[in-house]
Design a protein around this motif. Structure first.
Motif, short mmCIF file in Angstrom:
data_model
loop_
_atom_site.label_atom_id
_atom_site.label_comp_id
_atom_site.label_asym_id
_atom_site.label_seq_id
_atom_site.Cartn_x
_atom_site.Cartn_y
_atom_site.Cartn_z
N VAL A 1 2.29 1.59 -3.45
CA VAL A 1 0.99 2.20 -4.36
C VAL A 1 1.09 3.63 -4.14
CG1 VAL A 1 -1.30 2.00 -4.90
CG2 VAL A 1 0.33 -0.05 -4.81
N ALA A 2 0.97 4.11 -2.78
CA ALA A 2 0.42 5.46 -2.50
C ALA A 2 1.59 6.67 -3.10
CB ALA A 2 0.14 5.62 -1.14
N VAL B 1 -3.80 6.77 4.83
CA VAL B 1 -2.64 7.17 3.90
C VAL B 1 -2.22 8.61 4.41
CG1 VAL B 1 -1.75 8.11 1.58
CG2 VAL B 1 -3.37 5.96 1.89
N VAL C 1 1.50 4.49 5.23
CA VAL C 1 0.22 3.92 5.28
C VAL C 1 0.10 3.02 6.46
CG1 VAL C 1 -1.06 1.93 3.99
CG2 VAL C 1 0.37 3.64 2.60
N GLY D 1 0.92 -1.26 -0.01
CA GLY D 1 -0.05 0.03 -0.06
C GLY D 1 0.65 1.39 0.05
N ALA D 2 1.97 1.32 0.66
CA ALA D 2 2.80 2.51 0.75
C ALA D 2 3.63 2.62 -0.62
CB ALA D 2 4.01 2.25 1.86
N GLN E 1 -5.40 8.36 -5.09
CA GLN E 1 -4.42 7.64 -4.26
C GLN E 1 -5.16 6.66 -3.07
OE1 GLN E 1 -2.38 10.11 -1.25
NE2 GLN E 1 -0.53 9.21 -1.92
N GLN E 2 -5.90 7.37 -2.39
CA GLN E 2 -6.51 6.56 -1.28
C GLN E 2 -7.36 5.21 -1.86
OE1 GLN E 2 -6.72 7.18 2.10
NE2 GLN E 2 -7.62 5.15 2.37
N ASP F 1 -6.72 3.65 -4.82
CA ASP F 1 -5.64 2.44 -5.32
C ASP F 1 -5.04 2.15 -4.26
OD1 ASP F 1 -6.18 3.40 -7.85
OD2 ASP F 1 -4.56 4.85 -8.25
N THR F 2 -4.65 2.64 -3.04
CA THR F 2 -4.01 2.06 -2.09
C THR F 2 -4.74 0.96 -1.37
OG1 THR F 2 -2.77 4.15 -1.60
CG2 THR F 2 -2.85 2.61 0.17
N GLU F 3 -6.09 1.28 -1.08
CA GLU F 3 -7.00 0.40 -0.54
C GLU F 3 -7.25 -0.72 -1.31
OE1 GLU F 3 -10.55 1.76 1.08
OE2 GLU F 3 -9.85 3.63 1.98
#
Length: 124
Positions: free
Chosen positions: A42-43, A79, A88, A39-40, A52-53, A55-57
């Motif tokens: 990707v963010a 994030v 993240v 997640g980090a 961002q949120q 895609d990260t989730e």
């Protein structure tokens, strides 16, 4: 002789259950750590803040699903923008981890607790 054997057997069984539960908990913790790390990553690579949120989730849920954690149950993905890096934080309730509460009847319960893992990645 029988009483002593019974006491020792109870202690050994409790120890075995504790080792099994701890092992399952550590495997789950490794999965949540992998999800927070992904997640980090990707963010940190996200171009637009509004995606961002999401895609990260999505990345976190994908990794957790691969580890059998958090399937359809609530989890929290936060994030945090740190300027040149992104943090993240993933919080998963123990009810969604699949870790059995083997020692719950003996007063050593994991119910009501959560696994919380943070990971930081530098922006590119």
């Amino acid at each position: 002789m029988i009483l002593e054997s019974l006491v020792v057997l109870v202690i050994l069984v409790m120890g075995l259950l504790a080792v099994i539960q701890w092992s399952l908990l550590m495997m789950t913790h490794a999965g949540v750590t992998a999800a927070a790390t992904e997640g980090a990553r990707v963010a940190a690579r996200a171009v637009f803040d509004n995606s961002q949120q999401m895609d990260t989730e999505a990345a976190v849920r994908e990794i957790l699903a691969a580890h059998g954690v958090g399937l359809g149950l609530p989890l929290t993905v936060v994030v945090t923008d740190l300027g040149s890096a992104v943090r993240v934080t993933v919080t998963v309730p123990m009810t969604s981890t699949g870790v059995p509460d083997l020692l719950g009847r003996l007063g050593f319960t994991v119910a009501g607790n959560s696994l919380r893992v943070s990971s930081t990645a530098s922006k590119t």
